[in-house]
Design a protein around this motif. Structure first.
Motif, PDB file in Angstrom:
ATOM      1  N   LYS A  89      18.363  -1.009   5.156  1.00  0.00           N
ATOM      2  CA  LYS A  89      19.553  -0.239   5.517  1.00  0.00           C
ATOM      3  C   LYS A  89      19.944   0.542   4.268  1.00  0.00           C
ATOM      4  N   VAL A  90      19.858   1.860   4.351  1.00  0.00           N
ATOM      5  CA  VAL A  90      20.067   2.711   3.183  1.00  0.00           C
ATOM      6  C   VAL A  90      21.143   3.743   3.497  1.00  0.00           C
ATOM      7  N   GLY A  91      22.190   3.752   2.680  1.00  0.00           N
ATOM      8  CA  GLY A  91      23.290   4.696   2.862  1.00  0.00           C
ATOM      9  C   GLY A  91      22.939   6.083   2.357  1.00  0.00           C
ATOM     10  N   ARG A  92      23.947   6.954   2.324  1.00  0.00           N
ATOM     11  CA  ARG A  92      23.765   8.331   1.856  1.00  0.00           C
ATOM     12  C   ARG A  92      23.836   8.394   0.335  1.00  0.00           C
ATOM     13  N   GLY A  93      23.056   9.315  -0.224  1.00  0.00           N
ATOM     14  CA  GLY A  93      23.123   9.573  -1.654  1.00  0.00           C
ATOM     15  C   GLY A  93      22.611   8.443  -2.522  1.00  0.00           C
ATOM     16  N   GLU A 105      19.889  -3.988   1.702  1.00  0.00           N
ATOM     17  CA  GLU A 105      20.980  -3.163   2.208  1.00  0.00           C
ATOM     18  C   GLU A 105      21.571  -2.424   1.012  1.00  0.00           C
ATOM     19  N   LEU A 106      21.428  -1.105   1.016  1.00  0.00           N
ATOM     20  CA  LEU A 106      21.870  -0.267  -0.102  1.00  0.00           C
ATOM     21  C   LEU A 106      22.966   0.669   0.398  1.00  0.00           C
ATOM     22  N   ALA A 107      24.181   0.476  -0.090  1.00  0.00           N
ATOM     23  CA  ALA A 107      25.324   1.263   0.363  1.00  0.00           C
ATOM     24  C   ALA A 107      25.322   2.653  -0.281  1.00  0.00           C
ATOM     25  N   ASP A 108      26.183   3.531   0.215  1.00  0.00           N
ATOM     26  CA  ASP A 108      26.264   4.920  -0.245  1.00  0.00           C
ATOM     27  C   ASP A 108      26.365   5.026  -1.760  1.00  0.00           C
ATOM     28  N   GLU A 109      25.575   5.945  -2.304  1.00  0.00           N
ATOM     29  CA  GLU A 109      25.629   6.364  -3.710  1.00  0.00           C
ATOM     30  C   GLU A 109      25.341   5.255  -4.719  1.00  0.00           C
ATOM     31  N   CYS A 110      24.680   4.189  -4.290  1.00  0.00           N
ATOM     32  CA  CYS A 110      24.281   3.181  -5.278  1.00  0.00           C
ATOM     33  C   CYS A 110      23.009   3.664  -5.974  1.00  0.00           C
ATOM     34  N   GLY A 111      22.695   3.044  -7.110  1.00  0.00           N
ATOM     35  CA  GLY A 111      21.510   3.435  -7.848  1.00  0.00           C
ATOM     36  C   GLY A 111      20.748   2.226  -8.351  1.00  0.00           C
ATOM     37  N   VAL A 112      19.410   2.331  -8.289  1.00  0.00           N
ATOM     38  CA  VAL A 112      18.536   1.281  -8.804  1.00  0.00           C
ATOM     39  C   VAL A 112      17.513   1.963  -9.706  1.00  0.00           C
ATOM     40  N   ALA A 113      17.520   1.611 -10.994  1.00  0.00           N
ATOM     41  CA  ALA A 113      16.732   2.311 -12.008  1.00  0.00           C
ATOM     42  C   ALA A 113      15.289   1.824 -12.071  1.00  0.00           C
ATOM     43  N   ASN A 114      14.444   2.657 -12.679  1.00  0.00           N
ATOM     44  CA  ASN A 114      13.046   2.310 -12.907  1.00  0.00           C
ATOM     45  C   ASN A 114      12.939   0.959 -13.611  1.00  0.00           C
ATOM     46  N   GLY A 115      11.955   0.192 -13.209  1.00  0.00           N
ATOM     47  CA  GLY A 115      11.708  -1.096 -13.840  1.00  0.00           C
ATOM     48  C   GLY A 115      12.519  -2.245 -13.267  1.00  0.00           C
ATOM     49  N   SER A 139      15.623  11.028  -1.601  1.00  0.00           N
ATOM     50  CA  SER A 139      15.689  11.030  -0.132  1.00  0.00           C
ATOM     51  C   SER A 139      14.371  10.559   0.475  1.00  0.00           C
ATOM     52  N   TRP A 140      13.260  10.960  -0.119  1.00  0.00           N
ATOM     53  CA  TRP A 140      11.944  10.535   0.353  1.00  0.00           C
ATOM     54  C   TRP A 140      11.794   9.015   0.236  1.00  0.00           C
ATOM     55  N   ARG A 141      12.174   8.451  -0.905  1.00  0.00           N
ATOM     56  CA  ARG A 141      12.056   7.009  -1.075  1.00  0.00           C
ATOM     57  C   ARG A 141      13.022   6.262  -0.148  1.00  0.00           C
ATOM     58  N   SER A 142      14.208   6.825   0.062  1.00  0.00           N
ATOM     59  CA  SER A 142      15.152   6.223   1.020  1.00  0.00           C
ATOM     60  C   SER A 142      14.544   6.213   2.421  1.00  0.00           C
ATOM     61  N   ILE A 179       0.840  -1.204   0.000  1.00  0.00           N
ATOM     62  CA  ILE A 179       0.000   0.000   0.000  1.00  0.00           C
ATOM     63  C   ILE A 179       0.872   1.251   0.000  1.00  0.00           C
ATOM     64  N   VAL A 180       1.855   1.281   0.897  1.00  0.00           N
ATOM     65  CA  VAL A 180       2.766   2.434   0.980  1.00  0.00           C
ATOM     66  C   VAL A 180       3.537   2.600  -0.328  1.00  0.00           C
ATOM     67  N   ALA A 181       4.039   1.498  -0.873  1.00  0.00           N
ATOM     68  CA  ALA A 181       4.802   1.559  -2.130  1.00  0.00           C
ATOM     69  C   ALA A 181       3.927   2.062  -3.262  1.00  0.00           C
ATOM     70  N   GLY A 182       2.695   1.585  -3.327  1.00  0.00           N
ATOM     71  CA  GLY A 182       1.790   1.977  -4.408  1.00  0.00           C
ATOM     72  C   GLY A 182       1.389   3.435  -4.377  1.00  0.00           C
ATOM     73  N   ILE A 183       1.329   4.006  -3.193  1.00  0.00           N
ATOM     74  CA  ILE A 183       0.868   5.397  -3.072  1.00  0.00           C
ATOM     75  C   ILE A 183       2.029   6.374  -2.873  1.00  0.00           C
ATOM     76  N   LEU A 184       2.851   6.130  -1.865  1.00  0.00           N
ATOM     77  CA  LEU A 184       3.879   7.105  -1.480  1.00  0.00           C
ATOM     78  C   LEU A 184       5.215   6.920  -2.194  1.00  0.00           C
ATOM     79  N   PHE A 185       5.523   5.703  -2.595  1.00  0.00           N
ATOM     80  CA  PHE A 185       6.811   5.414  -3.236  1.00  0.00           C
ATOM     81  C   PHE A 185       6.702   5.607  -4.745  1.00  0.00           C
TER      82      PHE A 185
END
Length: 186
Positions: free
Chosen positions: A52-56, A72-82, A40-43, A25-31
């Protein structure tokens, strides 16, 4: 897993299933409806659900996440749409690592050799500076080495070595990844 027979009931506890329902529900509406630059909001939302979400960190709104508490997402990693982070077990994405659009990081499968085909969940580790390119599929229990590049639409069934360019179905190391110094380009 609470059930070893997928024909007779759910593999996960009631607590897990309720948590995933609330996350859905949260993912469908707020994420998913958040503007693209609101990383930053999604983090924050992911942290609220135990990630566990790092900076940036840049997780885009079109990423599908099964269970944030297994991320667990370390600093400055990226995960693209889809991209799909099917986190039945822990998925770790290292510092400055990238998971491109449409990549499927799948931490679960079924043991088809046993009656009931019980669910098997195994962690996935994508190390620092690695790049999983568009539409690649990473099987459960895999480690992608530091700096490794997994080519587009590759199917990774075995661990991939550090600082190599790997591709194919099944994915295999092809050549060394050599980083060009940015200063020498000027």
């Amino acid at each position: 897993m609470v059930n070893q027979d997928t024909f007779t009931g759910p593999s996960f506890s009631l607590k897990n299933r309720i948590g995933r329902a609330i996350w859905g529900i949260v993912a469908g509406i707020l994420f998913r409806l958040s503007p693209r630059p609101f990383h930053s909001w999604r983090s924050f939302l992911l942290r609220c659900f135990g990630a566990k979400v790092g900076r940036g960190v840049h997780v885009y709104p079109g990423v599908k996440i099964w269970a944030p508490w297994n991320l667990e997402l370390a600093d400055e990693c990226g995960v693209a749409n889809g991209a799909i982070l099917y986190s039945l077990a822990k998925i770790t994405i290292g510092r400055r690592a990238v998971v491109s659009q449409g990549a499927h990081i799948c931490a679960g499968t079924h043991d088809y050799t046993r009656p009931g085909s019980p669910l098997v969940a195994m962690p996935i580790q994508i190390n620092d500076f690695a790049w999983v390119a568009a539409e690649a599929f990473i099987h459960p229990g895999i480690t992608i080495g530091e700096g490794c590049v997994v080519g587009a639409r590759s199917v990774v069934t075995k661990d991939m070595p550090s600082w190599m360019v790997c591709a194919g179905h099944p994915c295999k190391p092809l050549k060394e990844r050599i980083m060009v110094d940015a200063v020498s380009l000027v």
